[in-house]
Write a protein that holds these residues in place. Structure first.
Motif, PDB file in Angstrom:
ATOM      1  N   LYS A  58     -42.588  72.559 -43.776  1.00 11.63           N
ATOM      2  CA  LYS A  58     -42.116  71.233 -44.174  1.00 11.63           C
ATOM      3  C   LYS A  58     -42.374  70.258 -43.050  1.00 11.63           C
ATOM      4  CE  LYS A  58     -40.060  68.001 -46.452  1.00 11.63           C
ATOM      5  NZ  LYS A  58     -40.640  67.456 -47.682  1.00 11.63           N
ATOM      6  N   LYS A  59     -43.206  69.283 -43.376  1.00 13.11           N
ATOM      7  CA  LYS A  59     -43.443  68.209 -42.412  1.00 13.11           C
ATOM      8  C   LYS A  59     -42.824  66.946 -42.964  1.00 13.11           C
ATOM      9  CE  LYS A  59     -47.674  69.726 -40.221  1.00 13.11           C
ATOM     10  NZ  LYS A  59     -48.909  70.207 -40.794  1.00 13.11           N
ATOM     11  N   PHE A  60     -42.207  66.196 -42.108  1.00 13.07           N
ATOM     12  CA  PHE A  60     -41.700  64.901 -42.541  1.00 13.07           C
ATOM     13  C   PHE A  60     -42.704  63.853 -42.158  1.00 13.07           C
ATOM     14  CE2 PHE A  60     -37.661  67.182 -42.315  1.00 13.07           C
ATOM     15  CZ  PHE A  60     -37.201  66.895 -43.574  1.00 13.07           C
ATOM     16  N   LYS A 113     -31.846  72.284 -48.054  1.00 18.10           N
ATOM     17  CA  LYS A 113     -32.314  71.253 -48.985  1.00 18.10           C
ATOM     18  C   LYS A 113     -33.476  71.765 -49.828  1.00 18.10           C
ATOM     19  CE  LYS A 113     -30.579  67.385 -46.410  1.00 18.10           C
ATOM     20  NZ  LYS A 113     -30.806  66.461 -45.324  1.00 18.10           N
ATOM     21  N   PRO A 124     -24.167  73.725 -54.548  1.00 16.67           N
ATOM     22  CA  PRO A 124     -24.200  73.416 -53.124  1.00 16.67           C
ATOM     23  C   PRO A 124     -22.851  72.927 -52.629  1.00 16.67           C
ATOM     24  CG  PRO A 124     -25.355  71.736 -54.412  1.00 16.67           C
ATOM     25  CD  PRO A 124     -24.610  72.602 -55.372  1.00 16.67           C
ATOM     26  N   ALA A 151     -31.910  74.019 -52.425  1.00 12.32           N
ATOM     27  CA  ALA A 151     -31.219  73.219 -53.439  1.00 12.32           C
ATOM     28  C   ALA A 151     -32.187  72.451 -54.328  1.00 12.32           C
ATOM     29  CB  ALA A 151     -30.245  72.255 -52.771  1.00 12.32           C
ATOM     30  N   VAL A 182     -33.772  69.671 -53.564  1.00 14.49           N
ATOM     31  CA  VAL A 182     -33.811  68.219 -53.377  1.00 14.49           C
ATOM     32  C   VAL A 182     -35.004  67.807 -52.520  1.00 14.49           C
ATOM     33  CG1 VAL A 182     -31.339  67.916 -53.689  1.00 14.49           C
ATOM     34  CG2 VAL A 182     -32.233  68.192 -51.399  1.00 14.49           C
ATOM     35  N   MET A 183     -35.634  68.781 -51.865  1.00 17.40           N
ATOM     36  CA  MET A 183     -36.859  68.485 -51.115  1.00 17.40           C
ATOM     37  C   MET A 183     -37.936  69.430 -51.600  1.00 17.40           C
ATOM     38  SD  MET A 183     -36.006  67.883 -47.147  1.00 17.40           S
ATOM     39  CE  MET A 183     -35.192  66.386 -46.613  1.00 17.40           C
ATOM     40  N   THR A 184     -39.173  69.018 -51.425  1.00 15.65           N
ATOM     41  CA  THR A 184     -40.274  69.911 -51.763  1.00 15.65           C
ATOM     42  C   THR A 184     -41.049  70.223 -50.490  1.00 15.65           C
ATOM     43  OG1 THR A 184     -41.388  67.912 -52.460  1.00 15.65           O
ATOM     44  CG2 THR A 184     -40.664  69.387 -54.192  1.00 15.65           C
ATOM     45  N   LYS A 192     -42.381  60.894 -41.918  1.00 16.99           N
ATOM     46  CA  LYS A 192     -41.406  59.806 -41.838  1.00 16.99           C
ATOM     47  C   LYS A 192     -42.113  58.490 -41.596  1.00 16.99           C
ATOM     48  CE  LYS A 192     -36.694  60.789 -41.222  1.00 16.99           C
ATOM     49  NZ  LYS A 192     -36.349  60.880 -42.617  1.00 16.99           N
ATOM     50  N   GLN A 193     -41.788  57.575 -42.480  1.00 14.37           N
ATOM     51  CA  GLN A 193     -42.353  56.257 -42.294  1.00 14.37           C
ATOM     52  C   GLN A 193     -41.543  55.566 -41.217  1.00 14.37           C
ATOM     53  OE1 GLN A 193     -42.820  55.226 -46.187  1.00 14.37           O
ATOM     54  NE2 GLN A 193     -44.664  54.055 -45.889  1.00 14.37           N
ATOM     55  N   ILE A 199     -22.752  71.561 -49.692  1.00 10.80           N
ATOM     56  CA  ILE A 199     -23.198  70.822 -48.530  1.00 10.80           C
ATOM     57  C   ILE A 199     -22.427  69.516 -48.477  1.00 10.80           C
ATOM     58  CG2 ILE A 199     -25.205  69.965 -47.311  1.00 10.80           C
ATOM     59  CD1 ILE A 199     -26.883  71.470 -49.421  1.00 10.80           C
ATOM     60  N   ALA A 243     -35.873  62.404 -50.895  1.00 11.04           N
ATOM     61  CA  ALA A 243     -34.928  62.955 -49.916  1.00 11.04           C
ATOM     62  C   ALA A 243     -35.473  62.855 -48.487  1.00 11.04           C
ATOM     63  CB  ALA A 243     -34.596  64.396 -50.259  1.00 11.04           C
ATOM     64  N   LYS A 245     -40.580  63.298 -55.314  1.00  9.60           N
ATOM     65  CA  LYS A 245     -40.564  64.462 -54.426  1.00  9.60           C
ATOM     66  C   LYS A 245     -40.228  64.102 -52.983  1.00  9.60           C
ATOM     67  CE  LYS A 245     -43.554  67.457 -57.029  1.00  9.60           C
ATOM     68  NZ  LYS A 245     -44.930  67.841 -57.272  1.00  9.60           N
ATOM     69  N   ILE A 260     -28.625  62.249 -53.385  1.00  8.60           N
ATOM     70  CA  ILE A 260     -30.040  62.607 -53.480  1.00  8.60           C
ATOM     71  C   ILE A 260     -30.414  63.681 -52.476  1.00  8.60           C
ATOM     72  CG2 ILE A 260     -32.371  61.695 -53.070  1.00  8.60           C
ATOM     73  CD1 ILE A 260     -31.472  59.156 -54.440  1.00  8.60           C
ATOM     74  N   LYS A 318     -28.499  66.016 -51.461  1.00  6.04           N
ATOM     75  CA  LYS A 318     -27.696  67.233 -51.578  1.00  6.04           C
ATOM     76  C   LYS A 318     -27.838  68.016 -52.870  1.00  6.04           C
ATOM     77  CE  LYS A 318     -25.483  65.756 -47.942  1.00  6.04           C
ATOM     78  NZ  LYS A 318     -25.300  64.392 -47.517  1.00  6.04           N
ATOM     79  N   ARG A 374     -33.426  62.280 -61.178  1.00  7.92           N
ATOM     80  CA  ARG A 374     -33.121  61.040 -60.444  1.00  7.92           C
ATOM     81  C   ARG A 374     -33.117  59.809 -61.331  1.00  7.92           C
ATOM     82  NH1 ARG A 374     -30.995  64.324 -57.193  1.00  7.92           N
ATOM     83  NH2 ARG A 374     -32.252  65.087 -55.476  1.00  7.92           N
TER      84      ARG A 374
END
Lengths: 243, 266
Positions: free
Chosen positions: A14-16, A72, A93, A75, A77-79, A18-19, A95, B263, B260, B103, B105, B110
């Motif tokens: 998993k890389k973010f 995450k 969850p 759960a 909520v992230m891919t 991030k903007q 969390i 989060a 996707k 979002i 958790k 959505r």
């Protein structure tokens, strides 16, 4: 089907991306200057593990090692950036409890709201309503807005709803730090009960003694990688040595 | 198109959550303030009175070529659905940002976050509508069978609203400026839409601009069917329906393509 792992991570990275620039004010100058607006950061690096049905698995590691990211991803909520994740079963969850609570609504209204967030039907909540209130021990405050609740009451209600969501996989993230000893004991009793029923539990904590006694197996994360995976006592001791 | 169908199926599966979220918005507002729902009525009423004063007594904008309709009613018929449109867009654009704790958790569709804010605004709208009904009774505006056209027109408006809302909600998560930009755009948009003036005084050379703006067609159609007692212009309404539907498909496509990484970006 039944002997397939409940949670499966295959080469998950998993890389973010991030903007850095959330507003035009930041984004436009960066664009003109030709700066890279995407700043990649690797939170998880080639993670592989499998969790079988009914296992209680602890995840430990220093802050920023990627524990929350794993939760995450489980759960949904992230891919992942690359790799595959398979999760089989209904997740509940825990969390940061009460994320779905609205302070202006009463305890009772929040039970229904939070239940719906966890995917429960109205009927299922009706059936469990009494038992949720009993578990949370907030009988007399149930028609008060939750903004008047103490943080302990708040947490108890959230925990009560989540454990009644009939989970097949329970994700527990460092929640038991709040609440008094009596309630903590109650929570662990409930989780022991889940263990007996064959519920898979993923438990993230910094309380090493608890991890040692509660989890069958522990995964030790450091710098986005798995550095240890095995019997809890052994892994926790390894972690404490490095600390 | 397939995306739309599978999303609808998903939402039906989670309908319980949708109603709970709508209920949350409605109840929370009601409890937060002393006057509660009174604000929902007072706001458009005050706006209507002030605007009526400015545009009918001072600027003397005509109502209709044929009309003997008081300007305040003429305005209100358009102002109410416009306010619904503007309020929906405003709250939908921030709907994901305000629910960021959820979002990151819990997984659920959505789109429900966007839909529930729009539904809550529709409920506000229905409350405010009561004033219009009272007003029309007092002024004895004749009502004909063509009033039923309001239902499909309203439906088209909501399709259009939802399409733009999905786009804005997803975009606002990446660029928070969208919210502020939207405020500006909505002001400009209201003036190019025949809300405060009748559509038939728009000069011929600007008719095209009027045609491609679904809100113009929709607002004008409300007036024709409620106050004019006539049927709407079918061709215009059909174009508006098609544009609205395409907007929804594009909005949903953008939303799903960004979903996707929601989060990751909070």
């Amino acid at each position: 089907m039944s002997n397939l792992p409940v949670i499966e991570f295959n080469h998950v990275t998993k890389k973010f991306s991030k903007q850095n620039h959330k507003t035009f004010k930041e984004f436009l100058p960066a664009l003109i200057k030709g700066e890279d607006t995407i700043n990649a950061f690797t939170a998880l690096d080639n993670i592989n593990f499998k969790v079988q049905k009914g296992e209680t698995i602890g995840i430990i590691g220093p802050n920023g090692s990627g524990k929350s990211t794993i939760l995450k991803l489980i759960a949904g909520v992230m891919t992942p950036t690359s790799g595959q994740i398979h999760v089989r079963g209904r997740i509940s969850p825990l969390i940061e409890l009460g994320a779905g609570f609205h302070p202006e609504l009463t305890g009772s209204e929040n039970i229904y709201l939070n239940g719906a967030i966890l995917g429960l039907k109205r009927k299922e909540i009706d059936e469990n309503y009494k038992s949720i209130i009993d578990f949370a021990e907030i009988d007399e405050f149930i028609d008060q807005p939750v903004k008047h609740y103490s943080s302990g009451m708040y947490m108890r209600l959230a925990f009560a709803v989540a454990v009644h969501a009939n989970p097949e996989i329970l994700i527990v993230d460092e929640i038991l730090a709040v609440g008094d000893q009596a309630f903590q004991n109650k929570c662990f009793a409930k989780m022991e009960e889940f263990k007996k029923q064959g519920v898979t539990i993923v438990f993230v904590s910094h309380a090493m003694e608890t991890v040692k006694s509660f989890c069958d197996r522990t995964i030790y994360l450091n710098h986005s990688k798995i550095v240890g995976d095995g019997e809890s006592k052994k892994i926790v001791n390894e972690y404490l040595k490095n600390d | 198109m397939g995306q739309l169908i599978s999303e609808i199926k998903d939402i039906i599966k989670w309908k319980e959550l949708l109603w709970q979220m709508v209920g949350r918005e409605v109840k929370a507002r009601y409890k937060q303030s002393v006057l509660g729902y009174f604000w929902v009525i007072l706001n458009p009423l005050a706006q209507m009175l002030v605007m009526s004063f400015a545009f009918s007594l001072i600027l003397r904008i005509p109502t209709n070529s044929s009309g003997h309709i008081p300007y305040s009613i003429f305005l209100f018929v358009a102002l109410l659905p416009w306010t619904l449109f503007a309020n929906s867009l405003n709250s939908a654009s921030s709907s994901l940002v305000t629910s960021s704790s959820l979002i990151t958790k819990v997984y659920f569709p959505r789109t429900i976050l966007v839909l529930s804010t729009i539904f809550a605004k529709i409920i506000d709208f229905l409350f405010a509508l009561s004033i219009l009904v009272i007003y029309m009774i007092i002024y004895q505006i004749p009502i004909t069978i063509s009033i039923f056209w309001v239902i499909p027109i309203f439906f088209i408006q909501q399709i259009f609203t939802l399409g733009i809302s999905l786009f804005l909600a997803a975009a606002n998560l990446l660029y928070r400026d969208i919210q502020y930009l939207l405020t500006l755009i909505l002001i400009l948009w209201m003036y190019v839409t025949p809300v405060i003036y009748p559509a038939d005084i728009v000069p011929a050379k600007y008719k095209l601009l009027f045609q491609i703006n679904p809100m113009s067609v929709i607002i004008n159609a409300y007036r024709q069917t409620i106050l004019g007692g006539s049927e709407p212009k079918y061709i215009s309404l059909l174009i508006a329906a098609i544009v609205s539907f395409i907007t929804l498909l594009i909005g949903l496509f953008y939303f799903k393509s960004r979903e996707k990484i929601f989060a990751d970006n909070i």
